[in-house]
Design an enzyme around this catalytic site. Structure first.
Site, PDB file in Angstrom:
ATOM      1  N   SER A 108      28.593  48.099  43.893  1.00 27.54           N
ATOM      2  CA  SER A 108      29.614  47.101  43.595  1.00 27.54           C
ATOM      3  C   SER A 108      29.777  46.103  44.745  1.00 27.54           C
ATOM      4  O   SER A 108      28.865  45.347  45.056  1.00 27.54           O
ATOM      5  CB  SER A 108      30.929  47.804  43.261  1.00 27.54           C
ATOM      6  OG  SER A 108      31.865  46.894  42.739  1.00 27.54           O
ATOM      7  N   LYS A 168      34.345  35.387  31.401  1.00 27.32           N
ATOM      8  CA  LYS A 168      34.718  34.585  32.558  1.00 27.32           C
ATOM      9  C   LYS A 168      34.498  35.353  33.852  1.00 27.32           C
ATOM     10  O   LYS A 168      33.942  34.814  34.825  1.00 27.32           O
ATOM     11  CB  LYS A 168      36.184  34.177  32.431  1.00 27.32           C
ATOM     12  CG  LYS A 168      36.704  33.330  33.584  1.00 27.32           C
ATOM     13  CD  LYS A 168      38.160  32.958  33.353  1.00 27.32           C
ATOM     14  CE  LYS A 168      38.718  32.145  34.530  1.00 27.32           C
ATOM     15  NZ  LYS A 168      40.142  31.785  34.313  1.00 27.32           N
TER      16      LYS A 168
END
Length: 459
Positions: A108, A168
């Site tokens: 991540s 988004k």
């Protein structure tokens, strides 16, 4: 003679400039080179950001040859990750990110930091990737797919995302990591797959696909491979001279440790509740001082932590509403409706208080349950007894004498002596009083009791 001295001095100055220029060009190794090592272990949050930021500045001041990030992280907060990357990009000191030891990962947020670093390295047996925004995990809007050998074909078969907010977030993350990949000359297509499909990759394969620059068995091997490597730092080409360099590890100092503790969501949550409880105690018993002092300090620490953490203000409002309703239950008999509603609002607010699903930044459900039950018991029972005790008769002080009964010690019509609670008082009465007659106190006038006789009924 003077001319010869001046000429010799000029010669020494020119020689010093030549030596300095040769050293800067990398033709001579810098034997006094220092490599600053900073460890990024666990979840990346405000404490790690502060630790990295301050020590990157310190490395620049000390003239370190480079800064080595030793990474083992499952990820962290997006805001903290971006702050670290800004510092890396703006740093005049090269940053080398090294995923180590074997078995470590840069998942991540760690993947983004690795891509942003001037040099990306990994130890054998490590992996990086899984950079998908956590809000997308478990979503039914796109299917997992394996990475194809041809990156272009894989790009054409991207899964569709029907949720606009999800699209988004993922498009923003893709653009960000692709920008970092282009800046450092690394594999941008794989970086996109790490975001869109949560792809992960081991060290050897990452090197083959130009995701990283080096695979090093240990730090000594890493410094050996870094020596003589050309890198671009703030638009200028530099050569790393790490042969014989000394690695100086800087650990988290007391400030970082304190920040790490208070920005732990569980600790910040408890600090907030201790602060609220302390202020409630102080307001219910003015002058206690200790609850108000401790509560004020804890509440300020909690607010400081919350400004660094991703807080859901709706969750905060629900917690405050829940506490208010449970306090109201102690005042207003509502057959438990206010108390139950307050408990429900408190639990829901606690669950949604931290607005992120990143590992290491959630509030432990066990803590929420324990605090919720203890809060309900505290407010409904303890505070209920506290406020009910305020309505109980006074049992000490001058005010307690009002309504008390006693016996007259003599006959008198205006002033005389009476015995109240085994104490002898001067008393004044508007009615005649007989010796041994029972009287009741109706008021006080300084140290004189105002009394009236008690009429005894005889059968």
């Amino acid at each position: 003679m003077i001319m010869m001295r001046q000429a010799f001095f000029v010669f020494l100055v020119i020689l010093a400039f030549i030596v300095q220029a040769e050293t800067d060009d990398g033709s001579r190794p810098n034997k006094a080179a220092t490599v600053i090592q900073l460890d990024i272990n666990g979840a990346i949050g405000p404490a790690i950001t502060d630790y990295i930021s301050r020590n990157l500045d310190k490395a620049a001041e000390e003239g370190a040859i480079c800064v080595l990030f030793r990474i083992d992280t499952p990820g962290g907060l997006d805001t903290s990750m971006r702050d670290i990357i800004k510092k890396i990009i703006a740093s005049p000191v090269p940053v080398v990110s090294y995923v180590a030891p074997g078995g470590a990962r840069a998942a991540s947020a760690g993947t983004y930091i690795l891509y942003a670093s001037h040099v990306a390295a990994m130890a054998p047996g490590t992996n990086l990737g899984a950079a998908t925004p956590v809000q997308m995990l478990g979503s039914d809007d796109f299917d997992d797919e394996k990475e194809d050998k041809d990156a272009k074909d894989t790009k054409k078969e991207e899964p569709g995302i029907s949720n606009p907010m999800t699209a988004k977030a993922v498009n923003d993350a893709v653009a960000y990591i692709r920008g970092l990949a282009h800046m450092r000359g690394r594999n941008a297509d794989w970086a996109e797959q790490a975001v869109r499909a949560a792809a992960s990759i081991p060290a050897e394969e990452a090197l083959a696909k130009r995701v990283i620059d080096l695979v090093a068995a240990d730090q000594a091997d890493l410094l050996k491979q870094l020596h003589g490597r050309k890198i671009n730092v703030l638009g200028q080409e530099r050569i790393l001279l790490t042969e014989g360099a000394v690695i100086r590890k800087i650990d988290l100092d007391w400030r970082g440790e304190l920040l790490s503790v208070i920005t732990n969501p569980n600790i910040a949550y408890l600090l907030m509740l201790i602060g609220i409880y302390g202020l409630i105690f102080e307001f219910s018993s003015p002058g206690a001082i200790v609850p108000g002092t401790i509560g004020g300090i804890c509440l300020l620490l909690a607010l400081f932590a919350f400004q660094l953490l991703p807080i859901n203000y709706a969750g905060m409002a629900l917690i405050l509403l829940g506490i208010a309703l449970m306090v109201a239950e102690a005042f207003v008999p509502s057959v438990g409706i206010l108390g139950f509603g307050g408990l429900l609002a408190f639990i829901v607010g606690s669950v949604i208080l931290i607005d992120t699903d990143q590992p290491g930044f959630g509030i432990n459900p066990a803590i929420i349950g324990a605090v919720a039950l203890s809060s309900a018991a505290f407010f409904i029972l303890a505070l209920g007894l506290l406020f009910k005790s305020r309505q109980a008769p006074v049992v000490s002080g001058r005010e307690e004498l009002i309504g008390a009964t006693g016996v007259a010690l003599e006959d008198f019509t205006d002033r005389g002596m009476v015995r109240i609670h085994s104490e002898i008082w001067q008393a004044r009465s508007d009615s005649p009083i007989s010796k041994k007659q029972r009287v009741t106190v109706t008021g006080l006038d300084g140290l004189t009791l105002l009394i009236s006789p008690i009429k005894e009924e005889y059968k």
